[in-house]
Motif scaffolding. Structure first.
Motif, PDB file in Angstrom:
ATOM      1  N   ALA A  78       0.653  -1.248   0.123  1.00  0.00           N
ATOM      2  CA  ALA A  78      -0.150   0.003   0.014  1.00  0.00           C
ATOM      3  C   ALA A  78       0.747   1.357  -0.086  1.00  0.00           C
ATOM      4  N   CYS A  79       1.989   1.175   0.222  1.00  0.00           N
ATOM      5  CA  CYS A  79       3.046   2.403   0.356  1.00  0.00           C
ATOM      6  C   CYS A  79       3.099   2.920  -1.195  1.00  0.00           C
ATOM      7  N   ALA A 131       4.765   5.684   3.900  1.00  0.00           N
ATOM      8  CA  ALA A 131       4.384   4.489   4.261  1.00  0.00           C
ATOM      9  C   ALA A 131       2.760   4.543   4.635  1.00  0.00           C
ATOM     10  N   ARG A 132       2.218   3.406   4.177  1.00  0.00           N
ATOM     11  CA  ARG A 132       0.606   3.373   4.378  1.00  0.00           C
ATOM     12  C   ARG A 132       0.469   2.035   5.166  1.00  0.00           C
ATOM     13  N   ASP A 133      -0.685   1.921   5.815  1.00  0.00           N
ATOM     14  CA  ASP A 133      -0.832   0.493   6.552  1.00  0.00           C
ATOM     15  C   ASP A 133      -1.940  -0.049   5.620  1.00  0.00           C
ATOM     16  N   ILE A 137       1.021   6.686   7.359  1.00  0.00           N
ATOM     17  CA  ILE A 137       1.504   6.496   8.671  1.00  0.00           C
ATOM     18  C   ILE A 137       2.463   7.762   8.672  1.00  0.00           C
ATOM     19  N   THR A 138       2.364   8.288  10.057  1.00  0.00           N
ATOM     20  CA  THR A 138       2.932   9.567  10.220  1.00  0.00           C
ATOM     21  C   THR A 138       4.132   9.499  11.433  1.00  0.00           C
ATOM     22  N   ALA A 181       7.738   8.865   6.336  1.00  0.00           N
ATOM     23  CA  ALA A 181       8.438   8.714   5.127  1.00  0.00           C
ATOM     24  C   ALA A 181       9.945   8.130   5.193  1.00  0.00           C
ATOM     25  N   TYR A 182      10.346   7.659   4.023  1.00  0.00           N
ATOM     26  CA  TYR A 182      11.588   6.784   3.817  1.00  0.00           C
ATOM     27  C   TYR A 182      12.340   7.347   2.648  1.00  0.00           C
TER      28      TYR A 182
END
Length: 131
Positions: free
Chosen positions: A30-31, A52-54, A60-61, A92-93
């Motif tokens: 999902a990212c 990032a997302r769940d 995602i924060t 974030a990555y």
């Protein structure tokens, strides 16, 4: 979802109840990937961002999900390289990859202990010197 039913109103109060839903762990499939990475120059590193997302797609924060990035050749399965991933602590990555050989590659984003991954194709072109 499992849980306990909470009435909106009880006999002692007319106050409404609320439910707070927070994002879960990063789910690589999902990212979001941000940056121009469909074509790279062999021998040069390419850098891109991952948001990032769940598993439900919520952003995602916070950091700490240990995302990894690998690049696999589509023609030579033995040719694989791991990328560097920097956790920015806010969901974030920043990731970077490099290959010395031209060709087509599959990039995989994964997280430890999760069956989910995000994959996309990039093409590495030869670094031809200027004449």
């Amino acid at each position: 979802l499992g849980g306990t039913l909470v009435p909106l109103h009880d006999s002692d109060s007319a106050d409404a109840q609320s439910v707070i839903v927070r994002p879960g762990r990063a789910w690589p499939a999902a990212c979001d990937v941000q940056g121009t990475i469909s074509r790279i120059l062999a021998g040069n590193a390419v850098t891109f961002s991952i948001q990032a997302r769940d598993r439900l797609g919520s952003i995602i924060t916070s950091g700490g999900d240990g995302l990894t990035v690998e690049m696999h050749s589509t023609t030579d399965m033995a040719q694989m390289s791991r990328g560097n991933v920097q956790d920015l602590g806010n969901g974030a990555y920043k990731a970077s990859l490099e290959t010395t050989s031209p060709g087509q590659y599959v990039v995989l984003i994964a997280a430890p202990g999760l069956p989910s991954s995000r994959a996309f194709i990039i093409n590495a072109v030869a670094n031809v010197p200027d004449c």
